[in-house]
Write an enzyme that holds these catalytic residues in place. Structure first.
Site: not given
Length: 389
Positions: A111, A116-117, A123, A162, A344
């Site tokens: 990940y 990312r995201d 995140s 994701d 989270d």
């Protein structure tokens, strides 16, 4: 996505609590896994030492004797270890220095894609859009090297939570448009380089409230299948992971949002239905379609106002423990993907990485930065666990 990167202090505490390194190997001979077989019928998901250390520290902070005794049992539950930064690859090295029983399979979350995201803030990763060479050489190549050096250990990998689902539903966002090429190239590279005999891989496919919508199933399956084929159709890719760090029930019927006005447009009202519907679309698209489903925090349903509310859902509880007994031929195992107790995302609106989803009315407050431990939330998950510990 909800990253599991711990703070430097938490990481240092976890490492200090680890058992002394051992020279003992997982098995006496190299492990050979097959993409045509469910690895979880033979192997048990390993309770990694980092989550164990977090849980044991949490137990020490509990004053209620009964709850303390119950909490201690969580440390023995197998869960995935998140390699969500280049630096956190050291966690893998440390874990492999401990004694891992031959019958255990070490779960890893890969990940760290550039950008990312792309549709979230809590995140965002360390690599900027365009840093695909760093992703390959400093991240994937290093992980692959370690896995090759440990042929006697079985590994189960979740590939980039994701990422590809964002290219299906959030491609209108500029950040996702900028990240698209890197996502596809990066995931294909990971699938290619990590395609090793002692490894089984699952490419992430979001969840039923995301790609489960009627309009998303076909394009979602085609997106994943295209990357799988670009990677040379790797033999160790078993299928998909779903509900990672999520909240959806596996088989609640009628589904949690079955009464919503838009329910007729989503037949995937639980993850069992989703893996069936999406699995059929994957098969049509030419990709393996077995699945693992995260049940780590889905013990309580009916808490969210909408499908897409993903941050620290208030009232949640630990769900089913990892097992290969799923009642579905397509679902290899229930797993704990997200370490229950790690946040989270922060509920502090002034924080740089604050995401508005973490401030919604159905999100637990206060909550620290993503990946940091939230003692009160852990105790809530424990008290609300279904089945109970």
């Amino acid at each position: 996505m909800k990253t599991s990167t711990a703070s430097l202090l938490a990481l240092a505490t976890a490492v200090s609590a680890l058992p002394a390194p051992s020279q003992k190997r997982a098995c006496d001979a190299p492990v050979t896994l097959s993409g045509t077989e469910n690895p979880f019928t033979k192997y048990t998901l390993h309770p990694n030492s980092f989550y164990r250390a977090e849980v044991e520290a949490a137990v020490e902070a509990i004053t209620d004797a009964s709850l303390k005794e119950t909490a201690a049992k969580v440390a023995d539950v197998g869960s995935f270890l998140w390699l969500d930064t280049i630096a956190n690859i050291e966690k893998l090295k440390t874990e492999l220095a401990t004694e891992i029983p031959c019958e255990n399979i070490l779960g890893l979350v890969v990940y760290d894609l550039p950008g990312r995201d792309c549709a979230a803030k809590a995140s965002n990763g360390e690599l900027a859009v365009g840093e695909i060479d760093r992703y390959k050489t400093e991240y994937i190549d290093v992980i692959a090297g370690i896995l090759k050096e440990n042929p006697n250990q079985a590994f189960a990998l979740i590939i980039e939570p994701d990422s590809l689902p964002n290219l299906v539903t959030n491609i209108d966002e500029q950040a996702c448009q900028a990240s698209a090429t890197g996502y596809r190239e990066g995931v294909a590279y990971a699938l290619t380089e990590l395609n090793l005999d002692n490894v089984i891989m699952y490419m992430d496919a979001g969840h039923g409230g995301w790609l489960g919508w009627d309009a998303n199933i076909k394009p979602g399956a085609e997106e994943l299948a295209a990357v799988y084929k670009d990677a040379g159709s790797p033999s160790q890719l078993r299928g998909i992971s779903t509900n990672i760090a999520g909240w959806n029930s596996f088989d609640l019927s009628p589904g949690e949002f079955s009464d919503a006005t838009d329910a007729p447009y989503n037949k995937a009202q639980n993850e069992k239905q989703y893996t069936t519907l999406f699995g059929a679309a994957l098969q049509t698209a030419g990709m393996p379609n077995h699945a693992i489903v995260d049940t780590g925090r889905n013990g309580v349903t009916g808490l969210r106002e909408e499908w897409g509310h993903w941050c620290n859902v208030n009232g949640a509880g630990f769900g089913a423990r990892p097992t290969a007994e799923t009642g579905s031929d397509l679902v290899d195992a229930f797993v704990w993907g997200k370490p229950g107790g790690e946040s989270d995302g922060t509920s502090d609106e002034s924080a740089t990485r604050y995401d508005s989803f973490c401030g919604l009315s159905d999100a637990y407050k206060p909550s620290p930065e993503a990946g940091q431990w939230n003692q009160a939330y852990f105790e809530m998950l424990l008290k609300n666990a279904k089945p109970a510990f």
